[in-house]
Design an enzyme around this catalytic site. Structure first.
Site, mmCIF file in Angstrom:
data_model
loop_
_atom_site.group_PDB
_atom_site.id
_atom_site.type_symbol
_atom_site.label_atom_id
_atom_site.label_comp_id
_atom_site.label_asym_id
_atom_site.label_seq_id
_atom_site.Cartn_x
_atom_site.Cartn_y
_atom_site.Cartn_z
ATOM 1 N N VAL A 151 1.342 10.182 -6.156
ATOM 2 C CA VAL A 151 1.602 11.603 -5.785
ATOM 3 C C VAL A 151 3.130 12.007 -5.860
ATOM 4 C CG1 VAL A 151 1.211 13.205 -3.895
ATOM 5 C CG2 VAL A 151 -0.217 11.262 -4.061
ATOM 6 N N ARG A 176 0.869 -1.292 -0.059
ATOM 7 C CA ARG A 176 0.077 -0.029 0.065
ATOM 8 C C ARG A 176 0.877 1.171 0.064
ATOM 9 N NH1 ARG A 176 -3.857 2.700 4.739
ATOM 10 N NH2 ARG A 176 -5.177 3.823 3.248
ATOM 11 N N THR A 222 -7.502 -16.171 1.501
ATOM 12 C CA THR A 222 -6.152 -16.512 1.698
ATOM 13 C C THR A 222 -5.527 -15.162 1.908
ATOM 14 O OG1 THR A 222 -5.893 -16.376 -0.675
ATOM 15 C CG2 THR A 222 -6.289 -18.515 0.262
ATOM 16 N N SER A 244 8.158 10.905 -1.369
ATOM 17 C CA SER A 244 7.753 11.965 -0.771
ATOM 18 C C SER A 244 6.693 11.681 0.310
ATOM 19 C CB SER A 244 7.163 12.934 -2.022
ATOM 20 O OG SER A 244 6.041 12.230 -2.635
ATOM 21 N N HIS A 248 0.627 4.478 -2.607
ATOM 22 C CA HIS A 248 0.301 5.937 -2.055
ATOM 23 C C HIS A 248 1.480 6.792 -2.289
ATOM 24 C CE1 HIS A 248 -3.520 5.707 0.330
ATOM 25 N NE2 HIS A 248 -3.379 4.630 -0.119
ATOM 26 N N GLU A 284 2.340 15.205 2.794
ATOM 27 C CA GLU A 284 1.613 14.040 2.405
ATOM 28 C C GLU A 284 1.101 13.240 3.262
ATOM 29 O OE1 GLU A 284 3.196 11.855 -1.009
ATOM 30 O OE2 GLU A 284 4.025 13.881 -1.939
ATOM 31 N N ASP A 305 9.021 8.763 -5.476
ATOM 32 C CA ASP A 305 10.081 9.566 -5.006
ATOM 33 C C ASP A 305 10.163 9.657 -3.447
ATOM 34 O OD1 ASP A 305 8.269 11.200 -4.330
ATOM 35 O OD2 ASP A 305 8.851 13.132 -5.142
ATOM 36 N N GLY A 311 4.840 11.096 -8.004
ATOM 37 C CA GLY A 311 5.963 10.056 -8.638
ATOM 38 C C GLY A 311 6.539 9.179 -7.464
#
Length: 330
Positions: free
Chosen positions: A76, A68, A252, A82, A72, A91, A80, A78
Site C-alpha cells: 500500500v 508481515r 517448524t 505509511s 502490509h 492504513e 514508505d 509502496g
C-alpha cells in the site's frame, strides 16, 4: 510464468548469491544503493539488527510479525512506512491491519538512530532491514539489500483493501494483485514462503469450515488434510477467543525453512491461498521444486524479497525522513 521472471533451473552456489542478488537489486531498486548510510550513519544497519535480535529473544513471535509488517506496508503506497502513521483514517486503522504487529521494534530502533544520527535513517528503511534481519535470525538466508528509502506522507485506510491480499483469494486474484506491484508468478510462490514462520488468527482460515447441525465445526474445504483439519478445529473452536492464533507452519514454526512447501505437498497449507499454490497447474511445479531444495528456496527468496522491498519506493526529494515513525514531521 510471466515474461522476464528470473528462475534458476538448478541451484546456484551459495558463495555466488551476494553477487547475483547485488546485480538483481540494481535492476529493480531505482535510486536505492547498497551501504547508503556508510558515511551518514555507519552503524545504522547494525543497530536495526541488534534491536531485532534483542526483541526476538524476549518475544519469539517478533520475526513473523516483522515479516508481515513489511508486506502490509509495501503493498500500500509502496515501501514508505505509511503503515506506521497513526490517525483515525490511516492504513493502520483499517481492520485488515489491526492484527499487524512489530511496530514497537521499528520505533525502538528509530529512537536509537534519532539519538545517534538525527534526521538521517528513514522508518521505511528500518522496516525493510528489520524484516531482512528477522528472516536471518530464525535460520533464513543472509542477504544484502539496498537502502535510501524515504518515508511517505500519505496514509489512508481506503487504500488498504484494494491493494493487500486476502487469505481467501483465488489464484487469479493473487496473480493480478502481485502483477499490479511488479511481482511475477514465481515471486508469488516464493514470497508465500513467508508463511513458514508466524501465526494467524482463527478468523483468517475459518472459511474452510462450517458449523454443522450440532453446532460444531466441520471441514468443507476438501483440499485440506483431514487430520490437520481436525487439529485446527480443536485449536480454533467456535467458542475460541478472537485473540487465539495458530502457527502458520505446523511443523517448524520458529524456523525459516522450506517446510512450508513440504506442508503444501501433504495438504497442510493453513490458508486457502496456500492450498491454491498446489492445486493450480501454473504453480504446482514450483512448489514441488522448492519443497525438494531448500537452497533453491533461499536463493530465490533473496531475489523476490529485494523486489518486494523496492515496490514504489520514495527516494531523493520525495517524502521525508520522519523524526517519529508514528507521525509526519511538523
Amino acid at each position: 510464468m510471466e515474461k522476464g521472471a528470473m528462475v534458476f533451473p538448478f541451484p546456484i552456489a551459495v558463495s555466488c548469491l551476494f553477487i547475483i542478488v547485488h546485480i538483481f537489486a540494481n535492476s529493480v531498486s531505482g535510486s536505492l544503493v547498497f551501504n547508503f548510510y556508510a558515511a551518514s550513519c555507519p552503524t545504522a544497519e547494525l543497530i536495526v539488527r541488534n534491536t531485532v535480535s534483542s526483541s526476538s529473544s524476549s518475544d519469539p513471535s517478533i520475526p513473523g510479525k516483522l515479516l508481515r509488517l513489511v508486506f502490509h506496508d509495501c503493498f500500500v503506497e509502496g515501501c514508505d512506512a505509511s503503515l506506521m502513521l497513526l490517525g483515525n483514517n490511516t492504513e493502520k486503522s483499517d481492520p485488515a491491519n489491526r492484527s499487524v504487529g512489530g511496530f514497537s521494534v521499528i520505533e525502538s530502533a528509530k529512537r536509537v538512530l534519532e539519538f545517534l544520527c538525527p534526521g538521517t535513517v528513514s522508518c521505511a528503511d528500518i522496516i525493510a532491514l528489520a524484516a531482512r534481519d528477522a528472516v536471518e535470525i530464525v535460520g533464513g538466508p543472509m542477504i544484502e539489500i539496498p537502502t535510501g528509502r524515504r518515508d511517505g506522507m500519505v496514509s489512508v485506510a481506503s487504500n488498504v483493501r484494494p491493494n493487500i491480499l486476502d487469505t481467501s483469494f483465488t489464484m487469479d486474484e493473487m496473480i493480478n494483485r502481485f502483477s499490479s506491484k511488479g511481482l511475477s508468478l514465481f515471486d508469488l510462490v516464493i514470497l508465500s514462503g513467508a508463511h513458514t514462520i508466524g501465526a494467524a488468527h482463527c478468523s483468517s482460515f475459518r472459511d474452510r469450515f462450517q458449523e454443522d447441525s450440532k453446532g460444531k465445526l466441520t471441514l468443507i474445504d476438501k483440499t485440506l488434510d483431514n487430520t490437520y483439519a481436525d487439529e485446527l478445529m480443536k485449536e480454533c473452536p467456535l467458542s475460541a477467543s478472537p485473540s487465539v492464533t495458530v502457527n502458520n507452519d505446523p511443523e517448524t514454526s520458529m524456523v525459516f525453512d522450506n517446510q512450508y512447501y513440504r506442508n503444501l505437498l501433504t495438504n497442510k497449507g493453513l490458508f486457502q491461498s496456500d492450498s491454491a499454490l498446489l492445486s493450480d497447474n501454473r504453480t504446482r511445479k514450483f512448489v514441488e521444486d522448492l519443497a525438494n531444495d531448500q537452497e533453491f528456496f533461499f536463493e530465490s527468496w533473496g531475489q523476490s524479497f529485494l523486489k518486494l522491498t523496492s515496490i514504489g519506493v520514495k527516494t531523493g526529494d520525495e517524502g521525508e525522513i520522519r523524526s517519529s515513525c508514528a507521525s509526519i514531521n511538523a
